[in-house]
Design an enzyme around this catalytic site. Structure first.
Site, PDB file in Angstrom:
ATOM      1  N   HIS A 118      -1.642  -0.583   7.687  1.00  0.00           N
ATOM      2  CA  HIS A 118      -0.824   0.505   8.098  1.00  0.00           C
ATOM      3  C   HIS A 118      -0.984   0.697   9.807  1.00  0.00           C
ATOM      4  O   HIS A 118      -1.100   1.863  10.158  1.00  0.00           O
ATOM      5  CB  HIS A 118      -0.806   1.570   7.423  1.00  0.00           C
ATOM      6  CG  HIS A 118      -0.199   1.592   6.034  1.00  0.00           C
ATOM      7  ND1 HIS A 118       0.823   0.440   5.841  1.00  0.00           N
ATOM      8  CD2 HIS A 118      -0.038   2.375   4.832  1.00  0.00           C
ATOM      9  CE1 HIS A 118       1.151   0.490   4.466  1.00  0.00           C
ATOM     10  NE2 HIS A 118       0.632   1.639   4.119  1.00  0.00           N
ATOM     11  N   HIS A 194       7.482   5.091   4.805  1.00  0.00           N
ATOM     12  CA  HIS A 194       6.539   5.377   3.558  1.00  0.00           C
ATOM     13  C   HIS A 194       6.904   6.648   2.758  1.00  0.00           C
ATOM     14  O   HIS A 194       5.943   7.134   2.029  1.00  0.00           O
ATOM     15  CB  HIS A 194       5.101   5.229   3.852  1.00  0.00           C
ATOM     16  CG  HIS A 194       4.254   4.619   2.880  1.00  0.00           C
ATOM     17  ND1 HIS A 194       4.033   5.102   1.741  1.00  0.00           N
ATOM     18  CD2 HIS A 194       3.281   3.789   3.148  1.00  0.00           C
ATOM     19  CE1 HIS A 194       3.043   4.527   1.008  1.00  0.00           C
ATOM     20  NE2 HIS A 194       2.669   3.694   1.866  1.00  0.00           N
ATOM     21  N   GLU A 327       9.039   0.125   0.320  1.00  0.00           N
ATOM     22  CA  GLU A 327       8.965   0.151   1.694  1.00  0.00           C
ATOM     23  C   GLU A 327       9.541  -1.198   2.146  1.00  0.00           C
ATOM     24  O   GLU A 327       8.987  -2.478   1.814  1.00  0.00           O
ATOM     25  CB  GLU A 327       7.459  -0.179   1.996  1.00  0.00           C
ATOM     26  CG  GLU A 327       6.716   1.268   1.601  1.00  0.00           C
ATOM     27  CD  GLU A 327       5.330   1.180   1.185  1.00  0.00           C
ATOM     28  OE1 GLU A 327       4.442   0.533   2.254  1.00  0.00           O
ATOM     29  OE2 GLU A 327       4.934   1.223   0.021  1.00  0.00           O
TER      30      GLU A 327
END
Ligand code: NAG
Ligand code: NAG
Ligand code: NAG
Length: 363
Positions: A118, A194, A327
């Protein structure tokens, strides 16, 4: 009823961030978008360009907040679950936190074992964005956030100008559009929203009985550090086959991996950059449903495996499988897999990620 001229409900927070004086001077707050009828609204914050709440009705008009999140900015700053945030510069995992691009080796911040996840420990979901435009009501309320990512930020090459827009439209559609322009160097780019969805309501318990359909005939198998092996395998005959609506928990007891829940990338059917339907989720009790549309090659299914005793909105404590994330994204670790669709954006090129969440109400 329209709120076009309403002032944002801005909560000023003094953020003592190690990151910098510039960031600390920008106000961080929650902003609301609401439809004219008043039964469909969202709350977002410029902390991480984060989607904090989504209020949507069922067929009887009962409105529920259908994503997990927190009540305060301070909890978002502290949180580690990426609830609702805009994840980047590269969402998902990068093998051993390194890659080579145009002959140059880059090292990233390892924050998932030896892998990077991320965008690093201070990715785009953990920075303050600027509010560029904000229209809270009317026919098509929207808010646009901007972030300038600098050359070398979290180890990534080149400057990147990033926009994320949340917009409501009739009857019950939430669109999320993200773009990025590389201005100085080529860089991998992969954003993901997310949000943790629970169509029965964020405070309703687990999603194991909710019906999930993923329009993907294949998936990318993982090694034991959750990095794709490079193979692409058909879902047919596996626990990854969600081509027909299937309860999320149908095979939960036999999902491999330490977290005992889904956390992998599906190869979405259709042309990889065409805007098309990716998935559908429905809560059989309330009849609340949603279709997910996007123009991305993949979608990560994550079933909230590591959300355990997490204190969320209104004092609700979230547990394992209390939501699911869909996602839409480039394939994980695409930067190290030349056989995957490319995630590289070169100067002059524009990365565009379009998503739409189309809510519906079944009787
Ligand atoms: C910060 O997050 C941790 C979990 O990551 C949690 O245990 C702790 O209570 C949180 N602190 C605050 C002040 O929210
Ligand atoms: C990280 O890499 C080192 C060296 O290859 C290895 O010994 C270690 O087990 C790895 N750690 C994890 C969490 O995978
Ligand atoms: C990116 O999005 C912003 C906000 O919607 C828009 O103003 C801008 O033109 C977009 N950039 C490109 C290159 O499409």
């Amino acid at each position: 009823m329209t709120g076009g001229a309403l002032l944002p409900v801005v909560l000023l927070v003094c953020l003592a961030l190690a990151g910098g004086a510039d960031a600390a001077r920008k106000p961080v707050g929650f902003y609301e978008l609401k439809n004219k009828k008043g039964d469909f609204s969202i709350k977002v914050t410029n902390w991480g360009a984060t989607l904090a709440s989504v209020f949507v009705p069922d067929c009887k008009g009962n409105v529920a907040d259908v994503i997990l999140g927190y009540d305060t900015i301070a909890e978002y700053v502290n949180g580690t679950q990426a609830f609702g945030s805009t994840v980047g510069r590269v969402a998902n995992r990068i093998f051993k936190s390194r890659f080579v691009l145009d002959g140059k080796a880059y090292r990233l911040f390892p924050n998932d074992g030896n892998n990077s996840i991320h965008g690093g420990h201070r990715g785009f979901g953990k920075v303050i964005w600027t509010v560029k435009e904000y229209v809270s009501g009317g026919d098509s309320p929207y808010i646009t956030f901007f972030y300038h990512s600098f050359d070398g930020e979290q180890g990534f090459p080149g400057d990147l100008d990033v926009y994320a827009t949340y917009r409501l439209s009739s009857p019950y559609e939430l669109s999320i559009t993200m773009n990025a322009t590389a201005t100085t160097k080529a860089t991998p780019v992969n954003f993901a929203n997310h949000a943790y969805w629970n169509l029965a309501g964020h405070d309703s318990g687990d999603v194991l009985q909710q019906e999930l359909q993923i329009l993907a005939s294949s998936y990318t198998p993982l090694d034991d550090t959750k990095i794709p092996t490079g193979q692409i395998e058909p879902v047919a005959g596996t626990i990854y086959d969600f081509l027909q609506p299937t309860p999320v928990g149908e095979h939960m007891d036999i999902v491999p991996g330490g977290g005992s829940g889904y956390d992998l990338n599906f190869v979405v059917n259709g042309e990889q950059d065409a805007f098309r339907q990716v998935a559908r989720v429905e809560d059989p009790k309330s009849g609340r449903g949603m279709e997910v549309w996007a123009n991305q090659p993949g979608v990560q299914l994550y079933t909230s495996n590591w959300v355990i005793n997490e204190k969320g909105k209104n004092g609700k404590v979230y547990g394992q499988y209390g939501a699911l994330c869909l996602e839409t994204q480039a394939y994980p670790d695409a930067v190290n897999h030349p056989e995957f669709p490319s995630s590289i954006v070169r100067p002059g090129q524009v990365y565009k990620h379009d998503m739409a969440i189309k809510f519906y109400q079944d009787a």
